[in-house]
Design a protein around this motif. Structure first.
Motif, short mmCIF file in Angstrom:
data_model
loop_
_atom_site.label_atom_id
_atom_site.label_comp_id
_atom_site.label_asym_id
_atom_site.label_seq_id
_atom_site.Cartn_x
_atom_site.Cartn_y
_atom_site.Cartn_z
N MET A 140 0.83 -1.21 0.00
CA MET A 140 0.00 0.00 0.00
C MET A 140 0.86 1.26 0.00
SD MET A 140 -2.97 1.18 2.70
CE MET A 140 -4.00 -0.21 2.28
N PHE A 141 1.86 1.31 0.88
CA PHE A 141 2.74 2.47 0.92
C PHE A 141 4.09 2.06 1.47
CE2 PHE A 141 1.69 2.44 5.35
CZ PHE A 141 2.75 3.07 5.98
N ILE A 142 5.08 2.90 1.16
CA ILE A 142 6.43 2.70 1.70
C ILE A 142 6.84 4.00 2.39
CG2 ILE A 142 8.85 2.30 1.14
CD1 ILE A 142 7.98 0.61 -1.18
N PRO A 143 7.23 3.95 3.67
CA PRO A 143 7.65 5.19 4.35
C PRO A 143 9.03 5.61 3.86
CG PRO A 143 8.00 3.31 5.79
CD PRO A 143 7.32 2.77 4.55
N LEU A 144 9.21 6.91 3.71
CA LEU A 144 10.48 7.44 3.23
C LEU A 144 11.21 8.26 4.29
CD1 LEU A 144 9.34 8.61 -0.32
CD2 LEU A 144 10.50 6.47 0.28
N HIS A 145 10.46 9.12 4.99
CA HIS A 145 11.13 10.06 5.90
C HIS A 145 10.08 10.73 6.78
CE1 HIS A 145 13.87 13.10 7.41
NE2 HIS A 145 13.11 14.06 6.94
N ASP A 146 10.46 11.06 8.00
CA ASP A 146 9.60 11.89 8.85
C ASP A 146 10.43 13.00 9.47
OD1 ASP A 146 11.10 10.45 10.69
OD2 ASP A 146 9.47 10.23 12.12
N ARG A 147 9.79 14.12 9.72
CA ARG A 147 10.45 15.24 10.38
C ARG A 147 10.05 15.24 11.85
NH1 ARG A 147 12.86 18.92 7.14
NH2 ARG A 147 12.46 18.78 4.90
N ASN A 148 10.68 14.37 12.60
CA ASN A 148 10.32 14.16 13.99
C ASN A 148 11.60 14.02 14.79
OD1 ASN A 148 8.87 13.71 16.31
ND2 ASN A 148 7.91 11.81 15.62
N ASN A 149 12.06 15.13 15.35
CA ASN A 149 13.36 15.15 16.03
C ASN A 149 13.32 14.36 17.33
OD1 ASN A 149 14.43 16.83 14.04
ND2 ASN A 149 13.81 18.68 15.11
N LEU A 150 14.48 13.83 17.71
CA LEU A 150 14.62 13.14 18.99
C LEU A 150 14.60 14.15 20.12
CD1 LEU A 150 17.47 10.64 18.01
CD2 LEU A 150 15.00 10.23 18.02
N LYS A 151 13.96 13.79 21.22
CA LYS A 151 13.81 14.71 22.35
C LYS A 151 14.53 14.24 23.61
CE LYS A 151 9.24 16.01 20.61
NZ LYS A 151 9.26 15.06 19.48
N HIS A 152 14.76 12.93 23.75
CA HIS A 152 15.30 12.39 25.00
C HIS A 152 16.64 11.67 24.81
CE1 HIS A 152 11.42 13.27 26.86
NE2 HIS A 152 10.84 12.66 25.83
N ILE A 153 16.96 11.27 23.62
CA ILE A 153 18.21 10.58 23.36
C ILE A 153 18.95 11.30 22.24
CG2 ILE A 153 17.35 8.33 24.11
CD1 ILE A 153 16.94 7.58 21.18
N ARG A 154 20.26 11.12 22.20
CA ARG A 154 21.05 11.76 21.15
C ARG A 154 21.11 10.93 19.89
NH1 ARG A 154 26.37 14.68 23.86
NH2 ARG A 154 25.21 16.06 25.29
N LEU A 155 21.10 9.61 20.05
CA LEU A 155 21.24 8.72 18.90
C LEU A 155 20.44 7.45 19.15
CD1 LEU A 155 22.75 8.31 16.17
CD2 LEU A 155 24.52 7.11 17.47
N GLN A 156 19.77 6.97 18.13
CA GLN A 156 18.95 5.76 18.23
C GLN A 156 19.83 4.53 18.10
OE1 GLN A 156 19.00 8.09 15.91
NE2 GLN A 156 18.30 7.41 13.91
N VAL A 157 20.64 4.28 19.12
CA VAL A 157 21.65 3.23 19.02
C VAL A 157 21.04 1.84 18.91
CG1 VAL A 157 23.45 4.56 20.19
CG2 VAL A 157 21.86 3.19 21.55
N VAL A 158 19.92 1.60 19.56
CA VAL A 158 19.29 0.27 19.49
C VAL A 158 18.69 0.05 18.11
CG1 VAL A 158 17.51 -1.23 20.44
CG2 VAL A 158 18.87 0.20 21.97
N THR A 159 18.03 1.05 17.57
CA THR A 159 17.47 0.93 16.23
C THR A 159 18.57 0.64 15.21
OG1 THR A 159 15.65 2.45 16.76
CG2 THR A 159 16.18 2.15 14.43
N ILE A 160 19.65 1.39 15.29
CA ILE A 160 20.77 1.16 14.37
C ILE A 160 21.37 -0.22 14.59
CG2 ILE A 160 23.10 1.93 13.75
CD1 ILE A 160 22.18 4.79 14.43
N GLY A 161 21.51 -0.62 15.85
CA GLY A 161 22.07 -1.93 16.16
C GLY A 161 21.21 -3.06 15.62
#
Length: 260
Positions: free
Chosen positions: A1-22
């Protein structure tokens, strides 16, 4: 149906999404180690049987041949989520995780997000097993876990605009609740009309249900649902009192000056 490309939603509590990247790196590395592009077919089949989730092993009386079982049957509720059939299967799951995972990790914190992700994967396996309890085909893929991430994002940030590729060709910026609500509804509909399809709609639905419930109790204290808090950009200064160099308002003065 759709493919997500990008969102403009800044991080507020962490500096880097280390678990997501991991998690993305782990899935990619495991695909290189076990995927059909890089491993002989016999080894791929053994990996799928040894690490994939097979409902008949849990709910039925099926057993694996000696030497095939690598981890305990209970562990396959998790290990299946790190195997993928091909590059498209891997790529779509990791794209969804990349776009939506960082903000869910931000809302939960690193450790709780990892627990959340694995719990959604396990919930997806359980529901898949309940739908087809005697299936001997191994379930693989991160879709169950990623479905939980999408569901959590839906509750946390429904009004954030997300760039999506509609019908795989039309890029549009839409409030997240529009494509995500349609996507979630599609998973339940497909489970109802085609529960035994090659795509495990049951795993998707299990992940969604787990994600919706777990985000309610696992998010950080003070993190709202439905974007109820407006975060003011740093460039905006809030003024509590009028500047001192302006004269005080005079009696009878209206917004355009002194009334005649």
């Amino acid at each position: 149906m759709f493919i997500p490309l990008h969102d403009r939603n800044n991080l507020k509590h962490i500096r880097l999404q280390v678990v997501t990247i991991g998690l993305i790196l782990a899935n990619v590395v495991i695909f290189f180690l076990t995927g059909p592009l890089f491993v002989e077919a016999s080894t791929v089949n053994a990996d799928l049987l040894g690490f994939g989730y097979i409902p008949a092993l849990i709910f039925g009386d099926a057993t694996l041949a000696p030497g095939i079982a690598v981890v305990p049957e209970a562990a396959t509720h998790i290990t299946y989520a790190f195997l993928h059939a091909d590059l498209y299967h891997l790529g779509t799951n990791m794209l969804f995780l990349w776009v939506f995972g960082d903000n869910v990790e931000d809302a939960l914190g690193h450790v709780r997000f990892l627990i959340f992700y694995l719990a959604c994967a396990a919930a997806g396996a359980v529901v898949h097993g309940l739908v087809v309890p005697y299936s001997q085909a191994p379930l693989i893929g991160a879709s169950g876990a990623v479905s939980g991430v999408v569901a959590a994002y839906f509750l946390l940030h429904p009004r954030v605009r997300v760039w999506v590729l509609v019908l795989f060709r039309i890029p549009l910026p839409l409030p997240a609740f529009i494509p995500l609500a349609l996507w979630i509804a599609q998973q339940f509909y497909m489970l109802a009309v085609d529960p035994s399809a090659d795509v495990s709609w049951g795993a998707h639905v299990g992940g969604i249900i787990a994600g919706l419930l777990l985000v309610l109790v696992m998010r950080r204290k003070g993190v709202p649902l439905f974007d109820r808090v407006v975060v003011v950009p740093k460039a905006v200064r809030l003024v509590d009192a009028p500047p001192r160099d302006l004269p005080p308002p005079q009696a009878g003065a209206g917004p355009w000056g002194t009334r005649p």
